[in-house]
Design a protein around this motif. Structure first.
Motif, PDB file in Angstrom:
ATOM      1  N   ARG A   1       7.310 -29.527  -6.346  1.00  8.80           N
ATOM      2  CA  ARG A   1       6.704 -28.306  -5.813  1.00  8.80           C
ATOM      3  C   ARG A   1       6.441 -28.485  -4.327  1.00  8.80           C
ATOM      4  O   ARG A   1       6.087 -29.579  -3.872  1.00  8.80           O
ATOM      5  CB  ARG A   1       5.404 -27.980  -6.546  1.00  8.80           C
TER       6      ARG A   1
ATOM      7  N   PHE B   1       0.282 -23.999  -9.111  1.00  9.26           N
ATOM      8  CA  PHE B   1       0.451 -25.347  -9.644  1.00  9.26           C
ATOM      9  C   PHE B   1       0.493 -25.328 -11.170  1.00  9.26           C
ATOM     10  O   PHE B   1       1.261 -26.060 -11.798  1.00  9.26           O
ATOM     11  CB  PHE B   1      -0.680 -26.256  -9.171  1.00  9.26           C
TER      12      PHE B   1
ATOM     13  N   THR C   1       4.096 -32.945  -5.543  1.00  7.16           N
ATOM     14  CA  THR C   1       3.851 -31.811  -4.658  1.00  7.16           C
ATOM     15  C   THR C   1       3.858 -32.271  -3.207  1.00  7.16           C
ATOM     16  O   THR C   1       3.287 -33.308  -2.871  1.00  7.16           O
ATOM     17  CB  THR C   1       2.503 -31.149  -4.972  1.00  7.16           C
TER      18      THR C   1
END
Length: 373
Positions: free
Chosen positions: A147, A137, A176
């Protein structure tokens, strides 16, 4: 692991899910995800569930490829947004597709069981496997892009790893998406399940199974109905059956059952010895699974009054009907199946000789056949 050794998230003899371009028979799951994406209600955590081998990992990698290759709406420029995408398909020549294929996509992290200090594959996903996402991350946040994390399978996390992942689900990093693959979601922490949206995949029908098997490059047997019956809609199970000779093993097992109640002990001994050969651990595990399948089909025959169709081996229906013709016999076979499964797993845990374990199992089946007459 050597280059030709399957990774924990790859079925032996099948391509890795990241290499599988098409997904068959799971349109409803794909459309459920696309609906969430196009309505801008994309959840940060997704639990992809269903039986083994029906395409859960393939779907996860398709979603990852799509998310990383599709620009957000706000990045569409000054000339208006293009029509929203209507499928997860990404051109194989797209740079993201190439990077994922090469295992070099900086926006994607794949979590599987790792190697221990002795270089052996662990039996579970440990907390260090999850904690390394912190570095991922940190590095991937510098470009501000999306992501994606794939955990395959989430069932294999130990308690510490599950708790570490739960913290990420509770406070997800920006932009994410976490994709958790689960064969048995009931084994997961309820708090993990509650923080994810679920995509449930179903067993494949005959046509989709045929198409998916052709994509894997597996050598199709002549009797595809036998394969369909044993694989029960799972491409992964079908590939395993083909590569390990599962159709032949099951046919021999049914032939031995056909000699009951006066069992052909020579054939039973040959089956047991084959399971005990050096390097035959996977075939031994498959044999135990197929014995469980045979007993389940015996119980189903007595409970319903007819053998399951299609047949999974020559003369199977005749054998099952003779041995399990009544609900009383069905109960007997269901009871012995539970006993045999427990004894087999215990025998494996204490490293009992495979041949002895198989013979013990077969003799228990013979005993039940005698009691059920």
């Amino acid at each position: 692991m050597s280059d030709d050794t399957p990774t924990p998230d790859q079925a032996p003899g099948a391509p890795h899910p990241r290499e599988t371009q098409r997904l068959f028979g799971q349109d409803s799951a794909e459309q459920a995800f696309m609906s969430a994406y196009t309505s801008e209600r994309l959840h940060h955590g997704w639990l992809i569930t269903g039986p083994r081998g029906v395409g859960k990992a393939t779907l996860a990698w398709r979603i990852a490829r799509f998310l990383l290759a599709t620009p957000p709406i706000e990045d569409d420029g000054l000339f208006g947004a293009p029509p929203p995408p209507d499928s997860l398909e990404i051109d194989p020549d797209h740079p993201v597709a190439h990077r994922i294929q090469a295992g070099a996509e900086p926006g994607l992290a794949s979590i599987t069981r790792s190697l221990n200090d002795q270089g052996r594959l662990r039996n579970e996903i440990v907390v260090d496997d999850i904690r390394k996402l912190g570095k991922f991350f940190g590095l991937s946040s510098t470009d501000g892009g999306r992501r994606v994390v794939i955990v395959d399978s989430a069932d294999e996390m130990n308690v510490s790893a599950a708790n570490a992942l739960l913290k990420m689900l509770e406070e997800p990093p920006a932009r994410t998406t976490l994709l958790l693959i689960s064969h048995q979601p009931s084994r997961l922490l309820p708090t993990i399940r509650s923080r994810c949206r679920t995509l449930r995949l179903s067993p494949l029908g005959p046509e989709d199974m045929q198409a998916a098997l052709m994509q894997t490059g597996a050598q199709m047997p002549e009797k595809t109905d036998h394969l369909a019956a044993l694989a029960a809609g799972s491409v992964g199970d079908a590939v395993r059956l083909i590569n390990l000779g599962g159709l032949e093993i099951y046919a021999e097992l049914i032939a031995i059952l056909g000699t009951l109640p006066r069992m052909d002990r020579q054939r039973a001994l040959a089956l047991a010895e084959a399971a005990a050969q050096r390097g035959a651990a996977e075939r031994f595990e498959l044999l135990l699974t197929l014995i469980d399948v045979a007993l389940s089909r015996l119980a189903l025959t007595g409970a319903t009054g007819s053998a399951p169709m299609p047949e999974a081996a020559p003369n199977e229906a005749e054998t099952l009907t003779r041995l399990s013709a009544t609900p009383h016999q069905a109960r007997k076979w269901a009871e012995v199946a539970a006993v045999i499964t427990a004894r087999a797993r215990h025998g494996q845990s204490v490293n009992l000789d495979p041949a002895a374990l198989v013979l013990d199992t077969v003799f228990k089946i013979q005993e039940t056949a005698g009691q059920s007459r």
